[in-house]
Design a protein around this motif. Structure first.
Motif, PDB file in Angstrom:
ATOM      1  N   GLN A  21      40.520  32.946  38.527  1.00  0.00           N
ATOM      2  CA  GLN A  21      40.497  31.619  37.911  1.00  0.00           C
ATOM      3  C   GLN A  21      40.449  30.518  38.977  1.00  0.00           C
ATOM      4  N   GLU A  22      41.212  30.679  40.052  1.00  0.00           N
ATOM      5  CA  GLU A  22      41.168  29.721  41.159  1.00  0.00           C
ATOM      6  C   GLU A  22      39.771  29.665  41.761  1.00  0.00           C
ATOM      7  N   LEU A  23      39.156  30.835  41.939  1.00  0.00           N
ATOM      8  CA  LEU A  23      37.810  30.890  42.507  1.00  0.00           C
ATOM      9  C   LEU A  23      36.783  30.285  41.559  1.00  0.00           C
ATOM     10  N   ALA A  24      37.005  30.433  40.252  1.00  0.00           N
ATOM     11  CA  ALA A  24      36.097  29.826  39.275  1.00  0.00           C
ATOM     12  C   ALA A  24      36.135  28.299  39.406  1.00  0.00           C
ATOM     13  N   VAL A  25      37.322  27.744  39.557  1.00  0.00           N
ATOM     14  CA  VAL A  25      37.455  26.291  39.750  1.00  0.00           C
ATOM     15  C   VAL A  25      36.781  25.878  41.059  1.00  0.00           C
ATOM     16  N   LEU A  26      36.993  26.655  42.105  1.00  0.00           N
ATOM     17  CA  LEU A  26      36.382  26.377  43.400  1.00  0.00           C
ATOM     18  C   LEU A  26      34.855  26.437  43.322  1.00  0.00           C
ATOM     19  N   SER A  27      34.330  27.284  42.460  1.00  0.00           N
ATOM     20  CA  SER A  27      32.879  27.443  42.312  1.00  0.00           C
ATOM     21  C   SER A  27      32.196  26.173  41.831  1.00  0.00           C
ATOM     22  N   ASP A  53      42.729  38.941  52.486  1.00  0.00           N
ATOM     23  CA  ASP A  53      42.748  37.704  53.288  1.00  0.00           C
ATOM     24  C   ASP A  53      41.424  36.961  53.158  1.00  0.00           C
ATOM     25  N   CYS A  54      40.337  37.698  53.163  1.00  0.00           N
ATOM     26  CA  CYS A  54      39.015  37.089  53.038  1.00  0.00           C
ATOM     27  C   CYS A  54      38.856  36.447  51.662  1.00  0.00           C
ATOM     28  N   VAL A  55      39.294  37.113  50.614  1.00  0.00           N
ATOM     29  CA  VAL A  55      39.210  36.558  49.264  1.00  0.00           C
ATOM     30  C   VAL A  55      40.108  35.330  49.141  1.00  0.00           C
ATOM     31  N   ALA A  56      41.270  35.363  49.792  1.00  0.00           N
ATOM     32  CA  ALA A  56      42.187  34.221  49.746  1.00  0.00           C
ATOM     33  C   ALA A  56      41.594  32.985  50.416  1.00  0.00           C
ATOM     34  N   SER A  57      40.717  33.183  51.392  1.00  0.00           N
ATOM     35  CA  SER A  57      40.035  32.089  52.095  1.00  0.00           C
ATOM     36  C   SER A  57      38.529  32.285  51.944  1.00  0.00           C
ATOM     37  N   LEU A  61      29.413  30.516  45.244  1.00  0.00           N
ATOM     38  CA  LEU A  61      30.423  31.491  44.828  1.00  0.00           C
ATOM     39  C   LEU A  61      30.300  31.862  43.355  1.00  0.00           C
ATOM     40  N   ALA A  62      29.620  31.033  42.581  1.00  0.00           N
ATOM     41  CA  ALA A  62      29.667  31.120  41.120  1.00  0.00           C
ATOM     42  C   ALA A  62      29.217  32.460  40.558  1.00  0.00           C
ATOM     43  N   ILE A  63      28.095  32.994  40.992  1.00  0.00           N
ATOM     44  CA  ILE A  63      27.591  34.237  40.391  1.00  0.00           C
ATOM     45  C   ILE A  63      28.530  35.406  40.698  1.00  0.00           C
ATOM     46  N   GLY A  64      29.050  35.464  41.909  1.00  0.00           N
ATOM     47  CA  GLY A  64      29.983  36.536  42.265  1.00  0.00           C
ATOM     48  C   GLY A  64      31.283  36.447  41.494  1.00  0.00           C
ATOM     49  N   VAL A  65      31.832  35.234  41.397  1.00  0.00           N
ATOM     50  CA  VAL A  65      33.085  35.029  40.667  1.00  0.00           C
ATOM     51  C   VAL A  65      32.882  35.335  39.192  1.00  0.00           C
ATOM     52  N   GLY A  66      31.787  34.852  38.633  1.00  0.00           N
ATOM     53  CA  GLY A  66      31.509  35.104  37.214  1.00  0.00           C
ATOM     54  C   GLY A  66      31.375  36.582  36.915  1.00  0.00           C
ATOM     55  N   GLN A  67      30.656  37.304  37.765  1.00  0.00           N
ATOM     56  CA  GLN A  67      30.468  38.740  37.557  1.00  0.00           C
ATOM     57  C   GLN A  67      31.792  39.491  37.683  1.00  0.00           C
ATOM     58  N   MET A  68      32.621  39.119  38.660  1.00  0.00           N
ATOM     59  CA  MET A  68      33.900  39.822  38.832  1.00  0.00           C
ATOM     60  C   MET A  68      34.841  39.522  37.667  1.00  0.00           C
ATOM     61  N   MET A  69      34.798  38.307  37.137  1.00  0.00           N
ATOM     62  CA  MET A  69      35.639  37.981  35.990  1.00  0.00           C
ATOM     63  C   MET A  69      35.167  38.784  34.771  1.00  0.00           C
TER      64      MET A  69
END
Length: 133
Positions: free
Chosen positions: A78-84, A16-20, A90-98
């Protein structure tokens, strides 16, 4: 407090937290409930915990076996990358997880750990993507 007989509750809350993510990060950073007020650090921590539970959980669906789950996780990243683009914290966390999603493939991380640790031996199961200029 969570009941011990509800093992899925933490992962449901994490999902839920990741979704929002934007709202969750802002709330946690503002409330200082994680020990940090830095949104970048909070986002990285949330996403790292989410990825770890995806790779280490023992009950179905398992990331290594469920193609729909893998597609869903990649879609979320991918959605989070666009949101970044509009939320750089959010960018560094999303990039590392991808990166970790593709690095580990369907295999769990060595020792079940996250945190940017490099494997001691090169992975034979990560993608072999040529980079052409």
């Amino acid at each position: 407090a969570m009941a011990d007989d509800a093992p899925s509750s933490p992962s449901v809350e994490l999902d839920d937290c990741v979704a929002s993510l934007v709202e969750c990060v802002a709330m946690l950073a503002a409330g200082n409930t994680t020990g940090s007020t830095d949104e970048e650090e909070v986002a990285f921590s949330i996403l790292g915990s989410w990825m770890k539970q995806l790779y280490t959980k023992k009950e179905a669906p398992l990331l290594a076996e469920d193609l729909m789950l893998r597609a869903s996780v990649l879609g979320r990243l991918q959605e989070l990358a666009v949101l970044s683009v509009s939320r750089p914290s959010l960018a560094i966390g999303v990039g590392q997880m991808m990166f970790l999603y593709f690095w580990w493939g369907v295999h769990p991380p060595p020792g079940g750990e996250l945190g940017g640790q490099q494997p001691t031996v090169p992975c034979a199961y990560g993608p072999d993507l040529g980079v052409g200029l």
